[in-house]
Design an enzyme around this catalytic site. Sequence first.
Site, PDB file in Angstrom:
ATOM      1  N   ASP A  34      -0.112   5.143   0.820  1.00 22.48           N
ATOM      2  CA  ASP A  34      -0.335   6.121   1.907  1.00 22.48           C
ATOM      3  C   ASP A  34      -0.487   5.447   3.262  1.00 22.48           C
ATOM      4  OD1 ASP A  34      -2.099   7.592  -0.656  1.00 22.48           O
ATOM      5  OD2 ASP A  34      -0.432   8.622   0.323  1.00 22.48           O
ATOM      6  N   ASP A  85       0.884  -1.165   0.000  1.00 27.74           N
ATOM      7  CA  ASP A  85       0.000   0.000   0.000  1.00 27.74           C
ATOM      8  C   ASP A  85       0.928   1.224   0.000  1.00 27.74           C
ATOM      9  OD1 ASP A  85      -2.141   1.856   0.745  1.00 27.74           O
ATOM     10  OD2 ASP A  85      -1.280   1.738   2.762  1.00 27.74           O
TER      11      ASP A  85
END
Length: 248
Positions: free
Chosen positions: A26, A24
């Site tokens: 952020d 991922d």
Amino acid sequence: MKKKESDRYRNCTGTKEVKCLIFDCDGTLAETEEAHRNAFNKAFQSNKLGWNWDQHIYRRLLRVAGGKERIQFYNNSFSSKSKQISSKDIEEIHLQKTKFYMQSVSQGFVQLRPGIREFLEKAKYNKKKLAISTSTSRDNVILLLKSCLNENPEDVFSFISTGDLVKKKKPSPDLYELVLEEMNLMPEECLAFEDSRIGLASAKRANINTAVNPSRYSVGDNLDEADYFLTSFLLEQFPKSLRRILSL
Ligand code: XBP
Ligand code: MG
């Protein structure tokens, strides 16, 4: 009886040797959400909306993936009927927000989380494939990686799955399923690294085993569905069962 922390996150069964690590962006690769939040508020200010997302409300709004979707949710949920803005306004405000965010990344206000750089280097050295799965835009990811890594992002990550490529963002599995499809991988050949509940849900709905390391906005969230629970990205602090399947 409540399971011990280590038991609760004991490795799931049926994991082949991990071929691909899917990160991922952020909150996982970097703590970006304060820069996003400030960029949203700057865009609201320059449009004289009278909105200001403090850390408390932002933590709640992060349950909605995607900046545009987040503004829409806030507009529908918290803005009086007379003050609601149009979808066209939302598009425009989000474009301005993205400009402000990219400015702050270019000025060096966002760094990789501790241990991430070394983790990526070690994984590459050990011939692991790397990918990204994120609800944010490709432009944001490429700029962040160019600012933080000394390499071209496309040389580090085989595929970068971003919010502008799918119809449904997290917690839908679309972003992770796109990685599997584009890289011709089986879910059990991969391991996802996430920071949030919706990111964890997205990876698990794609049947991908997932390690979570909460970020500043997701500490305390219920991440029980995770297969591994990390408190840092320093390899020496990974659970032994995780290092075993990573063979790192
Ligand atoms: C985080 C998101 C993004 C960012 C804001 O994505 O949900 O929406 O908060 O960026 P992830 P945008 O954790 O999946 O990396 O305004 O570009 O959406
Ligand atoms: Mg995240």
